[in-house]
Scaffold this motif. Structure first.
Motif, PDB file in Angstrom:
ATOM      1  N   SER A  99       0.833  -1.206   0.000  1.00 34.60           N
ATOM      2  CA  SER A  99       0.000   0.000   0.000  1.00 34.60           C
ATOM      3  C   SER A  99       0.863   1.249   0.000  1.00 34.60           C
ATOM      4  O   SER A  99       0.499   2.258  -0.595  1.00 34.60           O
ATOM      5  CB  SER A  99      -0.945  -0.011   1.195  1.00 34.60           C
ATOM      6  OG  SER A  99      -0.201  -0.001   2.401  1.00 34.60           O
TER       7      SER A  99
ATOM      8  N   ARG B 184       1.949   1.681  -3.563  1.00 35.85           N
ATOM      9  CA  ARG B 184       0.811   2.152  -4.357  1.00 35.85           C
ATOM     10  C   ARG B 184       0.518   3.620  -4.064  1.00 35.85           C
ATOM     11  O   ARG B 184       0.126   4.356  -4.957  1.00 35.85           O
ATOM     12  CB  ARG B 184      -0.418   1.292  -4.088  1.00 35.85           C
ATOM     13  CG  ARG B 184      -0.397  -0.033  -4.810  1.00 35.85           C
ATOM     14  CD  ARG B 184      -1.755  -0.713  -4.772  1.00 35.85           C
ATOM     15  NE  ARG B 184      -2.281  -0.885  -3.428  1.00 35.85           N
ATOM     16  CZ  ARG B 184      -2.085  -1.942  -2.651  1.00 35.85           C
ATOM     17  NH1 ARG B 184      -1.361  -2.940  -3.091  1.00 35.85           N
ATOM     18  NH2 ARG B 184      -2.612  -2.008  -1.454  1.00 35.85           N
ATOM     19  N   ALA B 185       0.693   4.036  -2.819  1.00 33.85           N
ATOM     20  CA  ALA B 185       0.429   5.433  -2.461  1.00 33.85           C
ATOM     21  C   ALA B 185       1.382   6.358  -3.205  1.00 33.85           C
ATOM     22  O   ALA B 185       0.966   7.388  -3.747  1.00 33.85           O
ATOM     23  CB  ALA B 185       0.540   5.629  -0.952  1.00 33.85           C
TER      24      ALA B 185
ATOM     25  N   GLN C  30       2.992   5.675  -5.998  1.00 34.58           N
ATOM     26  CA  GLN C  30       2.653   5.601  -7.422  1.00 34.58           C
ATOM     27  C   GLN C  30       1.424   6.452  -7.732  1.00 34.58           C
ATOM     28  O   GLN C  30       1.378   7.147  -8.749  1.00 34.58           O
ATOM     29  CB  GLN C  30       2.409   4.151  -7.833  1.00 34.58           C
ATOM     30  CG  GLN C  30       3.663   3.345  -7.937  1.00 34.58           C
ATOM     31  CD  GLN C  30       3.389   1.890  -8.301  1.00 34.58           C
ATOM     32  OE1 GLN C  30       2.253   1.433  -8.293  1.00 34.58           O
ATOM     33  NE2 GLN C  30       4.453   1.154  -8.610  1.00 34.58           N
ATOM     34  N   LYS C  31       0.446   6.404  -6.857  1.00 36.83           N
ATOM     35  CA  LYS C  31      -0.754   7.216  -7.043  1.00 36.83           C
ATOM     36  C   LYS C  31      -0.402   8.701  -7.020  1.00 36.83           C
ATOM     37  O   LYS C  31      -0.877   9.473  -7.856  1.00 36.83           O
ATOM     38  CB  LYS C  31      -1.766   6.879  -5.952  1.00 36.83           C
ATOM     39  CG  LYS C  31      -3.072   7.606  -6.063  1.00 36.83           C
ATOM     40  CD  LYS C  31      -4.009   7.184  -4.956  1.00 36.83           C
ATOM     41  CE  LYS C  31      -5.281   8.004  -4.969  1.00 36.83           C
ATOM     42  NZ  LYS C  31      -6.144   7.683  -3.824  1.00 36.83           N
ATOM     43  N   ASP C  32       0.456   9.102  -6.072  1.00 36.12           N
ATOM     44  CA  ASP C  32       0.895  10.496  -6.004  1.00 36.12           C
ATOM     45  C   ASP C  32       1.625  10.905  -7.273  1.00 36.12           C
ATOM     46  O   ASP C  32       1.391  11.980  -7.818  1.00 36.12           O
ATOM     47  CB  ASP C  32       1.822  10.705  -4.799  1.00 36.12           C
ATOM     48  CG  ASP C  32       1.091  10.732  -3.474  1.00 36.12           C
ATOM     49  OD1 ASP C  32      -0.097  11.123  -3.445  1.00 36.12           O
ATOM     50  OD2 ASP C  32       1.701  10.356  -2.463  1.00 36.12           O
TER      51      ASP C  32
ATOM     52  N   HIS D  28       1.446   9.576 -10.334  1.00 36.70           N
ATOM     53  CA  HIS D  28       0.551   9.644 -11.496  1.00 36.70           C
ATOM     54  C   HIS D  28      -0.367  10.854 -11.415  1.00 36.70           C
ATOM     55  O   HIS D  28      -0.651  11.488 -12.432  1.00 36.70           O
ATOM     56  CB  HIS D  28      -0.246   8.345 -11.632  1.00 36.70           C
ATOM     57  CG  HIS D  28       0.571   7.205 -12.156  1.00 36.70           C
ATOM     58  ND1 HIS D  28       0.979   7.101 -13.464  1.00 36.70           N
ATOM     59  CD2 HIS D  28       1.095   6.124 -11.529  1.00 36.70           C
ATOM     60  CE1 HIS D  28       1.698   6.022 -13.637  1.00 36.70           C
ATOM     61  NE2 HIS D  28       1.786   5.403 -12.468  1.00 36.70           N
ATOM     62  N   ARG D  29      -0.846  11.170 -10.219  1.00 43.09           N
ATOM     63  CA  ARG D  29      -1.696  12.358 -10.055  1.00 43.09           C
ATOM     64  C   ARG D  29      -0.917  13.611 -10.417  1.00 43.09           C
ATOM     65  O   ARG D  29      -1.408  14.486 -11.132  1.00 43.09           O
ATOM     66  CB  ARG D  29      -2.208  12.470  -8.629  1.00 43.09           C
ATOM     67  CG  ARG D  29      -3.093  13.709  -8.440  1.00 43.09           C
ATOM     68  CD  ARG D  29      -3.476  14.016  -7.024  1.00 43.09           C
ATOM     69  NE  ARG D  29      -4.043  12.889  -6.335  1.00 43.09           N
ATOM     70  CZ  ARG D  29      -3.665  12.515  -5.104  1.00 43.09           C
ATOM     71  NH1 ARG D  29      -2.738  13.166  -4.456  1.00 43.09           N
ATOM     72  NH2 ARG D  29      -4.236  11.490  -4.522  1.00 43.09           N
TER      73      ARG D  29
ATOM     74  N   ASP E   4      -0.242  11.014  -0.336  1.00 42.81           N
ATOM     75  CA  ASP E   4      -0.951   9.827   0.152  1.00 42.81           C
ATOM     76  C   ASP E   4      -0.026   8.912   0.943  1.00 42.81           C
ATOM     77  O   ASP E   4      -0.484   8.125   1.770  1.00 42.81           O
ATOM     78  CB  ASP E   4      -1.565   9.041  -1.013  1.00 42.81           C
ATOM     79  CG  ASP E   4      -2.806   9.714  -1.565  1.00 42.81           C
ATOM     80  OD1 ASP E   4      -3.391  10.558  -0.855  1.00 42.81           O
ATOM     81  OD2 ASP E   4      -3.190   9.399  -2.702  1.00 42.81           O
TER      82      ASP E   4
END
Length: 177
Positions: free
Chosen positions: A48, A51-52, A54-56, A58-59, A125
């Motif tokens: 997680s 993923r956090a 990676q999410k940051d 990509h955003r 995140d």
């Protein structure tokens, strides 16, 4: 109909033992399969925390072209202010042509995008602090230029490191170094 030799059963070998696997052998094979599956699953699906980040990344890669477009349409530069907890965007005021002694006294008020759904201030995140390195150093300023210079943003939360790269055409891509 099977033909059997007298004194020899069809399910036993010549030495008198059964064919097949014992329960212990099957359990060992199942344990090995379980370990290999768990290892493959952990390496294929990031945690997680990974993923956090990676999410940051990509955003951010999706927001930065919007910031560049906003700077062009507004005619004023936008600065990306970032720290270990989050980031925000600020529109800089028009530059004033003042004498040197007076320019230090002039208030410089930035306009933040507090009520903007896209460019509002955001927290990372990732649960651990995110270290950000920007290359070149002035790349956090988005000007009104149509062809921005290449830029590299490196995000590191201590567990994972990702890069956001902008090429000369203004396209952003998230890569793992």
């Amino acid at each position: 109909m099977p033909i059997s030799v007298p004194g020899n059963r069809p399910w036993t070998s010549r030495s008198g033992r059964q064919h097949g696997f014992s329960l212990l052998e099957l359990l060992v094979v199942l344990a090995i399969i379980g370990i290999v599956t768990a290892t493959a699953g952990l390496s294929a699906f990031p945690s997680s925390q990974d993923r956090a980040l990676q999410k940051d990344a990509h955003r951010l890669a999706q927001l930065l072209p919007v910031v560049q477009s906003e700077a062009r349409s507004g005619g004023r530069p936008i600065v990306w202010e970032v720290d270990a907890q989050g980031y925000r965007f600020a529109r800089r005021p028009h530059t004033l042509a003042l004498p040197v002694g007076m320019s230090a006294l002039a208030p410089v008020e930035s306009e933040y995008f507090e009520n903007d759904d896209l460019l509002r201030p955001r927290r990372w995140d990732s649960e651990t602090p995110v270290n950000v390195r920007i290359s070149p150093n002035s790349a956090n300023v988005f000007n009104v230029e149509w062809m921005p210079d290449p830029m590299v943003i490196e995000l590191d939360n201590g567990l994972q490191r990702l890069r956001i790269e902008r090429d000369a055409t203004g396209r952003y891509e998230v890569v793992q170094p």
